[in-house]
Design a protein around this motif. Structure first.
Motif, short mmCIF file in Angstrom:
data_model
loop_
_atom_site.label_atom_id
_atom_site.label_comp_id
_atom_site.label_asym_id
_atom_site.label_seq_id
_atom_site.Cartn_x
_atom_site.Cartn_y
_atom_site.Cartn_z
N VAL A 1 -10.10 13.64 7.56
CA VAL A 1 -9.85 12.59 8.56
C VAL A 1 -9.82 11.22 7.89
CG1 VAL A 1 -10.85 11.45 10.56
CG2 VAL A 1 -10.77 13.93 10.47
N ARG A 2 -10.73 11.00 6.97
CA ARG A 2 -10.76 9.71 6.26
C ARG A 2 -9.47 9.49 5.48
NH1 ARG A 2 -15.87 10.21 2.67
NH2 ARG A 2 -14.98 8.29 1.76
N VAL A 3 -9.00 10.55 4.81
CA VAL A 3 -7.75 10.43 4.05
C VAL A 3 -6.59 10.11 4.99
CG1 VAL A 3 -6.07 11.69 2.65
CG2 VAL A 3 -8.50 11.90 2.17
N HIS A 4 -6.53 10.85 6.11
CA HIS A 4 -5.43 10.62 7.05
C HIS A 4 -5.48 9.21 7.64
CE1 HIS A 4 -2.45 11.51 10.12
NE2 HIS A 4 -3.29 11.04 11.05
N ALA A 5 -6.68 8.78 8.04
CA ALA A 5 -6.80 7.44 8.62
C ALA A 5 -6.41 6.38 7.59
CB ALA A 5 -8.22 7.22 9.11
N ALA A 6 -6.86 6.52 6.36
CA ALA A 6 -6.51 5.54 5.32
C ALA A 6 -5.01 5.51 5.10
CB ALA A 6 -7.24 5.88 4.03
N GLY A 7 -4.37 6.68 5.11
CA GLY A 7 -2.93 6.71 4.91
C GLY A 7 -2.19 6.02 6.03
N VAL A 8 -2.60 6.28 7.29
CA VAL A 8 -1.93 5.65 8.43
C VAL A 8 -2.12 4.13 8.39
CG1 VAL A 8 -1.93 5.47 10.94
CG2 VAL A 8 -2.08 7.70 9.86
N LEU A 9 -3.34 3.70 8.17
CA LEU A 9 -3.60 2.25 8.14
C LEU A 9 -2.88 1.58 6.97
CD1 LEU A 9 -7.40 2.26 9.00
CD2 LEU A 9 -5.49 1.70 10.52
N ALA A 10 -2.86 2.24 5.80
CA ALA A 10 -2.17 1.66 4.65
C ALA A 10 -0.68 1.55 4.91
CB ALA A 10 -2.44 2.50 3.40
N ALA A 11 -0.11 2.56 5.58
CA ALA A 11 1.32 2.48 5.91
C ALA A 11 1.60 1.31 6.84
CB ALA A 11 1.76 3.80 6.55
N SER B 1 -0.94 7.29 -1.28
CA SER B 1 -0.10 8.48 -1.12
C SER B 1 -0.49 9.57 -2.12
CB SER B 1 1.38 8.10 -1.30
OG SER B 1 1.77 7.17 -0.32
N ARG B 2 -0.79 9.16 -3.36
CA ARG B 2 -1.22 10.15 -4.35
C ARG B 2 -2.54 10.80 -3.93
NH1 ARG B 2 1.17 6.48 -8.03
NH2 ARG B 2 -0.78 5.28 -8.20
N ALA B 3 -3.45 10.01 -3.45
CA ALA B 3 -4.72 10.57 -2.96
C ALA B 3 -4.47 11.53 -1.80
CB ALA B 3 -5.67 9.45 -2.54
N LYS B 4 -3.50 11.21 -0.94
CA LYS B 4 -3.18 12.08 0.20
C LYS B 4 -2.58 13.39 -0.27
CE LYS B 4 -0.88 11.93 4.70
NZ LYS B 4 -0.03 11.12 5.60
N ARG B 5 -1.70 13.35 -1.29
CA ARG B 5 -1.12 14.58 -1.83
C ARG B 5 -2.20 15.44 -2.48
NH1 ARG B 5 3.08 11.07 -3.40
NH2 ARG B 5 2.19 10.93 -5.51
N ASP B 6 -3.07 14.81 -3.24
CA ASP B 6 -4.18 15.56 -3.86
C ASP B 6 -5.06 16.21 -2.79
OD1 ASP B 6 -3.25 14.80 -6.31
OD2 ASP B 6 -4.68 13.15 -6.57
N MET C 1 -12.27 16.49 -2.28
CA MET C 1 -11.65 15.89 -1.10
C MET C 1 -12.29 14.54 -0.78
SD MET C 1 -9.35 16.31 1.30
CE MET C 1 -9.03 18.07 1.47
N GLU C 2 -13.62 14.45 -0.91
CA GLU C 2 -14.30 13.18 -0.65
C GLU C 2 -13.91 12.14 -1.69
OE1 GLU C 2 -18.37 14.77 1.52
OE2 GLU C 2 -18.32 14.48 -0.65
N GLU C 3 -13.72 12.59 -2.93
CA GLU C 3 -13.27 11.65 -3.96
C GLU C 3 -11.87 11.13 -3.64
OE1 GLU C 3 -11.14 10.41 -7.49
OE2 GLU C 3 -10.85 12.36 -6.52
N ALA C 4 -10.99 12.03 -3.16
CA ALA C 4 -9.66 11.60 -2.75
C ALA C 4 -9.74 10.65 -1.57
CB ALA C 4 -8.81 12.82 -2.41
N ALA C 5 -10.67 10.92 -0.63
CA ALA C 5 -10.82 10.03 0.52
C ALA C 5 -11.30 8.65 0.07
CB ALA C 5 -11.81 10.64 1.51
N ALA C 6 -12.21 8.63 -0.90
CA ALA C 6 -12.68 7.34 -1.41
C ALA C 6 -11.54 6.57 -2.07
CB ALA C 6 -13.82 7.56 -2.41
#
Length: 652
Positions: free
Chosen positions: A534-544, A582-587, A614-619
């Motif tokens: 969820v953190r990764v998805h939220a970060a991706g949406v907000l960054a976009a 985006s790279r963190a989201k793909r990972d 996954m938490e590292e990618a979210a960070a």
């Protein structure tokens, strides 16, 4: 290759994801390919959602069906049907020594009387012609299909988790135990009726009641043990709500033993009256044996006194014909001896007392866990009774010899003639044994002695009486030691079964607690993974959104603005930061797929490791989003200032 059905040990690669056996098409077999845990196509071991992580090839039942393409329809139908019924399916390409075949191997756990066992069925089709390959040693495709559909396959997962034991869940175990205990109670009721029917008004009847009372007491104890076991199984069923069968199955042995012991006690009660009658027949024989031993000793003492000699242990050993080792031990006990360590042991014997009684005392002193003691009168009585059985059997056979028509009749008549001519001679000893064995063992003579009993009633009655007396002597010996010994062994077996039941219940409870902790760990790990995703998805949406708004700020400035280059540089930096997100989201997507594979395999440690990744990618995604937000803020402020500067220039 032949269609075959056989039982085998569990195969390490008997899962539905098994692959093919590899061979060299240019010649004979060239060995086996990598086992089923790797992809047959690219040898990669990573599996995601039933497909290879490297080449995305189908694995498991899909691969098995694909491997049978070009074969008859019944091949694919058999594989699919077996898969639906829970069998482990794998298809192999094999070289039989003369042709290549496609072999479908169906394996699984099936229920047997006392457990489960690994069973494997095999069908093969000619790769060139598509025809079913069979031989005289197999029953064919239909037989294999019937064997596959007729047997219920036990789930390996449920057996491993304790949901079922031997293919039976907790409710089924309790139902079967209730039925077994009902049979035990019925057997106890029959034993009670037989015991109540005993008549204790005579000495023989009193002895029968004594024997039956001991057997009935043991039967009641065994029945109570079975009742307690099924109560414990029901309590476990209620405690676990039927989710664990191990605490029920652990009581099986207790109920089985109780049933066996109640049955044996019922048989003992039914035989109590007959045993009492046999003992009554044997009592005079035992008394006679004691009198013979005493008379033999008295005559021996008289002979020694007439010769002016004293009785001794060595002399008594020669009188009763003891073996040398036993004689030496008897004399050492009687007279005393010095052992190999130089220690002197005093003697226990007194020549003035009865040697018969002292011999029995010596024999009793030797009793141990490996030897059983019986007074000498029982041994003598058994010899006397055995001689009388042989004499009665010979007399009966002589009485009916002319009527014998069965197997070996001619040899029996020859032996009869020899015995009649020389009844006591040494040369007819084997003939007398032949005649006696024919009458003593009717089952070896096809029951003919029993059929001829009516032609020599007195001799037959004498034979039965002699056999009863002999068996009565054996019954007296059993009463001295073996009855209590066997009863103690049965009681200990029931106690051990109860201990096993309690230990199984406690172990199942501990395993349930451990599995509960494992389930809690899984739940926490899944929640951890979900939150990270969820953190990764939220970060991706907000960054976009930040990037889109930053680009809009870049469109608001013009070429001649003093701050235009700063805004456009902030937009480019914001896009670069979004690339990191985006790279963190793909990972994170790769980590999620691997986590699903580990979750399906039950690998908690690997799943937790993927959670950490996954938490590292979210960070990383959140860090990139913070950067995009900051850069968007810079771009927005500079764009607003550039617009304000243009407005002021226009007003001037």
């Amino acid at each position: 290759m032949n269609a075959d059905s056989r039982t085998a040990a569990p195969h390490p690669h008997s899962s539905p994801a098994a692959g093919f056996g590899g061979h060299d098409d240019a010649g004979g077999p060239a060995g086996e390919e990598t086992a089923a845990e790797s992809c047959p196509a690219c040898q990669r071991r990573e599996v995601r959602s039933g497909r290879c992580g490297g080449c995305a090839a189908a694995l498991g039942a899909d691969a098995a069906a694909a491997a049978l393409e070009g074969m008859p329809k019944n091949a694919g139908a058999l594989v699919r049907e077996a898969e639906q019924l829970g069998w482990d399916v794998r298809v192999e390409r094999r070289w039989t020594g003369r042709l290549w075949v496609r072999a479908a191997v169906l394996s699984g756990l099936v229920m047997v009387r006392a457990g489960v066992e690994e069973t494997e069925h095999l069908c093969a089709w000619n790769e060139a012609t598509g025809k079913f390959v069979a031989s005289a040693s197999t029953e064919g495709f239909k037989a294999v299909r019937e064997a596959v559909t007729a047997v219920r396959v036990v789930s390996r997962e449920q057996e491993a988790t304790g949901r079922t034991v031997w293919g039976r869940d907790a409710a089924e175990w309790v139902r079967q135990m209730d039925d077994a205990v009902a049979k035990v109670s019925a057997a106890l009721s029959d034993a009670r009726d037989a015991f109540n029917a005993l008549d204790g008004s005579t000495p023989t009847g009193a002895r029968a009641v004594e024997l039956g009372s001991a057997a009935y007491a043991e039967a009641r104890t065994a029945e109570r043990s079975a009742t307690d076991a099924v109560k414990a199984a029901r309590a476990w069923l209620a405690e676990t709500n039927g989710e664990d069968a191990r605490g029920c199955a652990s009581w099986r042995r207790a109920i089985v033993l109780a049933g066996q012991h109640v049955k044996e006690a019922g048989e003992a009660i039914a035989d109590a009256a007959a045993r009492a009658e046999r003992e009554a027949l044997a009592a005079p024989v035992i008394e006679e044996a004691q009198e013979r031993l005493v008379a033999q000793e008295a005559q021996w003492r008289k002979q020694l006194a007439d010769a002016g000699r004293e009785p001794s242990a060595r002399g008594y050993a020669g009188l009763i014909v003891m073996f040398e080792d036993s004689s030496r031990a008897w004399c050492a006990w009687f007279d005393g001896h010095t052992d190999y360590d130089g220690v002197t042991h005093a003697g226990h014997g007194d020549p003035s007392l009865s040697f018969v009684a002292q011999y029995d005392a010596w024999a009793k002193s030797k009793r141990s866990s490996r030897s059983v003691y019986y007074p000498s009168r029982y041994t003598s009585a058994a010899l006397i009774a055995g001689d009388r059985v042989d004499a009665a059997a010979v007399a009966f056979t002589l009485a009916v010899a002319d009527r014998i028509e069965g197997r070996g009749a001619e040899n029996l008549r020859k032996a009869t003639a020899a015995v009649r001519k020389n009844p006591r001679g040494f040369g007819t000893g084997n003939d007398r044994k032949h005649l006696a064995d024919w009458a003593k063992y009717p089952h070896n003579s096809y029951g003919e002695p029993t059929r001829l009993a009516e032609h020599a009633v007195a001799e037959w009655v004498a034979l039965e009486t002699a056999q009863g007396a002999y068996n009565g002597v054996r019954d007296f010996e059993k009463a001295l030691y073996w009855d209590a010994h066997y009863a103690g062994g049965r009681a200990e077996a029931r106690a051990e079964a109860d201990r096993v039941g309690l230990a199984g219940r406690d172990q199942a409870r501990a395993e349930r607690a451990a599995s509960g902790r494992t389930a809690a760990a899984w739940e926490a790990a899944v929640e951890r993974l979900t939150q990270a995703r969820v953190r990764v998805h939220a970060a991706g949406v907000l960054a976009a959104g930040d990037v889109e708004r930053a680009r809009a700020c870049g469109d608001r400035v013009q070429e001649g603005d003093a701050l235009a280059e700063g805004v456009w540089s902030a937009v480019r930096s914001c896009e670069g930061a979004y690339d990191d997100v985006s790279r963190a989201k793909r990972d994170a997507g790769h980590y999620a797929e691997s986590a699903e594979t580990y979750h399906a395999a039950g690998a908690l440690s690997d799943f937790v490791a993927e959670c950490a990744r996954m938490e590292e990618a979210a960070a990383r995604a959140e860090s990139g989003r913070e950067e995009t937000l900051a850069l968007y803020g810079c771009a927005f402020a500079d764009a607003a200032q550039a617009e304000e500067d243009r407005r002021e220039d226009v007003l001037r």
